[in-house]
Design a protein around this motif. Structure first.
Motif, PDB file in Angstrom:
ATOM      1  N   ALA A   1      -2.753   5.830   1.452  1.00 20.26           N
ATOM      2  CA  ALA A   1      -1.562   5.180   2.023  1.00 20.26           C
ATOM      3  C   ALA A   1      -0.286   5.689   1.373  1.00 20.26           C
ATOM      4  N   LYS A   2      -0.286   5.787   0.053  1.00 20.63           N
ATOM      5  CA  LYS A   2       0.946   6.229  -0.601  1.00 20.63           C
ATOM      6  C   LYS A   2       1.205   7.716  -0.373  1.00 20.63           C
TER       7      LYS A   2
ATOM      8  N   SER B   1       0.907   2.097  -5.758  1.00 19.79           N
ATOM      9  CA  SER B   1      -0.257   1.558  -5.050  1.00 19.79           C
ATOM     10  C   SER B   1      -1.549   2.210  -5.537  1.00 19.79           C
ATOM     11  N   ARG B   2      -2.621   1.434  -5.492  1.00 18.97           N
ATOM     12  CA  ARG B   2      -3.944   1.982  -5.813  1.00 18.97           C
ATOM     13  C   ARG B   2      -4.542   2.695  -4.605  1.00 18.97           C
ATOM     14  N   ASN B   3      -3.923   2.531  -3.446  1.00 18.91           N
ATOM     15  CA  ASN B   3      -4.394   3.155  -2.217  1.00 18.91           C
ATOM     16  C   ASN B   3      -3.780   4.551  -2.110  1.00 18.91           C
TER      17      ASN B   3
ATOM     18  N   PRO C   1      -1.010  -2.755   9.991  1.00 23.08           N
ATOM     19  CA  PRO C   1      -1.961  -2.530   8.911  1.00 23.08           C
ATOM     20  C   PRO C   1      -3.377  -2.316   9.463  1.00 23.08           C
TER      21      PRO C   1
ATOM     22  N   CYS D   1       0.822  -1.225   0.000  1.00 24.86           N
ATOM     23  CA  CYS D   1       0.000   0.000   0.000  1.00 24.86           C
ATOM     24  C   CYS D   1       0.854   1.272   0.000  1.00 24.86           C
ATOM     25  N   HIS D   2       1.995   1.211   0.648  1.00 24.20           N
ATOM     26  CA  HIS D   2       2.820   2.408   0.831  1.00 24.20           C
ATOM     27  C   HIS D   2       3.923   2.492  -0.221  1.00 24.20           C
TER      28      HIS D   2
ATOM     29  N   PHE E   1      -8.261  -3.702   6.271  1.00 23.57           N
ATOM     30  CA  PHE E   1      -7.356  -4.389   5.339  1.00 23.57           C
ATOM     31  C   PHE E   1      -7.098  -5.818   5.805  1.00 23.57           C
TER      32      PHE E   1
END
Length: 132
Positions: free
Chosen positions: A63-64, A58-60, A97, A53-54, A101
C-alpha cells in the motif's frame, strides 16, 4: 570601539545569529494526511480510510509503495496526475479499501457520498494540475 562595548556587541551578534538560524530551521514533518492541501471533508475521509495503510510508516509495504500520502507533496505534476488517476479508478472499481481489509475493519468502508467527495476532489485536482 571601546573595550567596554565589546561584550554588548558580542551578545547582540550572538542573538542575531541565533535568530537567523532559528529562521532557517526545517519545518516539522506532519505525520497525517494533513500534509495534503485538501478540503477538510476530504482530509477526514483520507485520515479515516486511507492514511493508515498509505503512508511511509505503514506496515503494509504494498500500500505504501503504491501510494504514500505522507510524501504526496514531493510528487511532480505528472506523477501526481497519475496518482490521482489511480485513486479515481480504484475508488470507482470499489477496490479501496480492499475487501479483505474491510472484513477486519468494516468502519473504514467508504460510503457512496464519501466516494463521490473523493472522486470530485480528484477531478478538481487533476483539472488544476492540467491548467498549470
Amino acid at each position: 570601539m571601546k573595550r567596554q562595548n565589546l561584550p554588548a556587541v558580542f551578545a547582540l551578534s550572538m542573538i542575531f545569529s541565533l535568530l537567523t538560524l532559528a529562521g532557517q530551521a526545517k519545518p516539522e514533518t506532519k505525520t497525517e494526511a494533513d500534509t495534503l492541501q485538501v478540503p477538510q471533508n476530504v482530509k477526514v475521509i483520507l485520515n479515516n480510510s486511507c492514511f493508515g495503510c498509505h503512508n511511509t510508516d505503514s506496515r503494509n509495504d504494498d500500500a505504501k509503495e503504491e501510494l504514500d500520502l505522507k510524501t504526496w507533496h514531493q510528487l511532480t505534476g505528472t506523477k501526481r496526475l497519475l496518482a490521482l488517476k489511480h485513486i479515481r479508478e480504484t475508488i470507482e472499481e470499489n477496490e479501496m479499501p480492499p475487501k479483505k481489509f474491510l472484513q477486519h475493519k468494516p468502519e473504514k468502508a467508504l460510503s457512496a457520498e464519501q466516494k463521490k467527495l473523493l472522486i470530485d476532489w480528484v477531478k478538481q485536482e487533476s483539472t488544476a494540475l492540467l491548467k498549470k
